[in-house]
Design an enzyme around this catalytic site. Structure first.
Site, PDB file in Angstrom:
ATOM      1  N   CYS C 113      -4.498   2.166  -2.124  1.00  0.00           N
ATOM      2  CA  CYS C 113      -3.180   2.244  -2.779  1.00  0.00           C
ATOM      3  C   CYS C 113      -3.078   3.640  -3.361  1.00  0.00           C
ATOM      4  O   CYS C 113      -3.736   3.934  -4.360  1.00  0.00           O
ATOM      5  CB  CYS C 113      -3.047   1.181  -3.864  1.00  0.00           C
ATOM      6  SG  CYS C 113      -1.519   1.356  -4.823  1.00  0.00           S
ATOM      7  N   CYS C 116      -0.923   3.736  -6.997  1.00  0.00           N
ATOM      8  CA  CYS C 116      -1.552   3.179  -8.207  1.00  0.00           C
ATOM      9  C   CYS C 116      -2.895   2.608  -7.794  1.00  0.00           C
ATOM     10  O   CYS C 116      -3.769   3.388  -7.382  1.00  0.00           O
ATOM     11  CB  CYS C 116      -0.640   2.183  -8.923  1.00  0.00           C
ATOM     12  SG  CYS C 116       0.227   1.004  -7.883  1.00  0.00           S
ATOM     13  N   SER C 117      -3.100   1.318  -7.874  1.00  0.00           N
ATOM     14  CA  SER C 117      -4.363   0.772  -7.382  1.00  0.00           C
ATOM     15  C   SER C 117      -4.187  -0.704  -7.046  1.00  0.00           C
ATOM     16  O   SER C 117      -4.995  -1.543  -7.419  1.00  0.00           O
ATOM     17  CB  SER C 117      -5.492   0.981  -8.383  1.00  0.00           C
ATOM     18  OG  SER C 117      -5.048   0.797  -9.697  1.00  0.00           O
ATOM     19  N   CYS C 118      -3.123  -1.017  -6.304  1.00  0.00           N
ATOM     20  CA  CYS C 118      -2.864  -2.390  -5.863  1.00  0.00           C
ATOM     21  C   CYS C 118      -4.050  -2.909  -5.064  1.00  0.00           C
ATOM     22  O   CYS C 118      -4.604  -2.203  -4.225  1.00  0.00           O
ATOM     23  CB  CYS C 118      -1.611  -2.434  -4.989  1.00  0.00           C
ATOM     24  SG  CYS C 118      -0.130  -1.900  -5.842  1.00  0.00           S
TER      25      CYS C 118
END
Lengths: 95, 116, 218
Positions: C113, C116-118
């Site tokens: 991701c 962000c950090s999905c």
């Protein structure tokens, strides 16, 4: 889902607006093919500001690494897929 | 205006796909209780409709670029949760500030200052 | 010195709690207390949410993958609608919308991701720190083979690498290829070969030789 009968090419819009956007900059202006269509999902560009999100189709678009990074990329025929909301995509010819 | 800083082109710091960077760091830390609580508060506030994950991200992205290095992941999250709750009208800055001041008198550590 | 007592919510205090109280920790306490006092949530609800998250781990995904390897109808269901198939298997994935992408001898999938950090946290638990790092988020979309090599995964040129950038509503789980030499293995034994990284795409499933001797089915 299944395979589409004809490849549907799209170009990611190259706009650079301010604000909360879920279209990565590195894909803007690039041409890919729709892998599948999901949604509709509410537009996060509105949700982020406490507004009701307009429902939009969400397309999973497949790009080649060559299209994104040019012929000097690590392995040109490798691919990348990302989810792009419909309002960020214009029809395009095959790259 | 300095000569060596290119003009802003609209791409913001969080939109980092394709940047050059170092080797991927493999260090791992165990989540502490306060971090798990931040995570839980986000899930609960979102599930109850007070704000969305999109609102969480919007405030994270509006932080200055150096916050990615100067604040930890859940420090950024609680800052964003607080701002979203103020925007939602659930909390006021005065309430948060006064409570934080009181909390800071309870003890020197998180373990001493937290209740519940 | 670490506390050895438990909080009223039943969670042990950790050594991290004994460092000086930070500004942001004080803010977490303040926000939590105010939300409880205003009736937005309760201490029990927060504790329950922490427990639910703690209960999610890569072991859940490993069970899903092992079933895909052994149950063709389930594999088809996962490829059709991974959210429905994992929920039907009994996993509480909440509102998460999941897509399963399958590795083959000529295709290797990897998930990142960049914005962000999905992460498929409602199945696999919270992501590893490296998944949230600037290096992983920046480089994986541009030089995936170099990143994979850092994780010990090297692929021939005729294997296509396909990067999935989780930019929006969907989350991704990679179905690693089933290791050779596992014919006839039970689903539980197979699940022990499935690592977290193999479901992100930065690893492969372990080979039978990769299991400790006592873990290896005979």
């Amino acid at each position: 889902m299944g395979m589409r009968p004809v490849a549907e090419f799209v170009r990611v819009r190259a706009d650079m607006p301010p604000g909360h956007i879920r279209t990565p900059a590195y894909l803007r202006g690039k041409v890919g093919v729709i892998e599948r269509t999901l949604g509709p999902f509410p537009n996060p560009e509105q949700l982020a500001y406490r507004h009701t999100g307009t429902p939009l189709p969400l397309h999973r678009v497949r790009f080649t690494m060559q299209e994104i990074w040019g012929p000097q990329t690590e392995t040109p025929h490798d691919t990348l897929e990302a989810e792009i909301y419909a309002h960020w995509l214009d029809p395009a010819d095959a790259p | 205006m300095t000569d060596n800083i290119p003009p802003f082109d609209g791409r913001r710091w969080h939109d980092m796909g394709g940047d050059t960077a170092q080797a991927v760091p493999k260090d791992q830390h165990d989540f502490s209780l306060w971090e798990k609580r931040v995570d839980a508060l986000m899930i609960l506030c979102s599930a109850k409709g007070h704000f969305t994950v999109d609102g969480l991200r919007r405030v994270l992205e509006d932080m200055p670029p150096e916050s990615f290095e100067t604040m930890t992941y859940y420090e950024r999250w609680i800052a964003s949760i607080g701002q979203n709750l103020v925007e939602a009208g659930v909390l006021t800055p005065a309430e948060i500030g006064q409570r934080m001041s009181e909390i800071q008198t309870r003890g020197a550590t998180y373990g001493d200052a937290t209740r519940g | 010195m670490p506390h050895d007592h438990m909080s009223p919510s039943g969670h042990p205090f950790r050594a991290d709690d004994d460092v000086p109280l930070s500004y942001w920790q004080a803010m977490e306490i303040a926000v939590r207390e105010l939300l409880i006092e205003k009736g937005v949530t309760t201490a029990a609800e927060i504790a329950s949410q922490i427990d639910a998250m703690d209960a999610r781990s890569p072991a859940n995904g490993a069970q899903v993958v092992a079933r895909i390897w052994t149950d063709p109808a389930f594999r088809a269901a996962m490829l059709q609608d991974a959210s429905a198939a994992t929920a039907a298997m009994g996993f509480d994935i909440g509102p998460m919308k999941l897509i399963a992408v399958e590795n083959t001898d000529t295709l290797h999938n990897v998930v990142v991701c960049t914005l962000c950090s999905c992460y498929p946290r409602n199945l696999l638990g919270l992501p590893p720190d490296w998944y949230k790092s600037r290096a992983y988020r920046s480089r994986t979309v541009r030089e995936p083979r170099a990143v994979l090599a850092e994780f010990g995964v090297t692929l021939p040129d005729n294997t296509e690498v396909r990067v999935h950038d989780s930019t929006a509503d969907m989350r991704y789980i990679v179905i690693p290829t089933r290791p050779a030499g596992t014919d006839g293995w039970s689903r539980d034994d197979l699940a022990r070969l499935v690592t977290r990284d193999s479901m992100i795409g930065t690893g492969r499933a372990k080979s039978p030789e990769g299991l400790a001797g006592t873990d290896r089915p005979t």
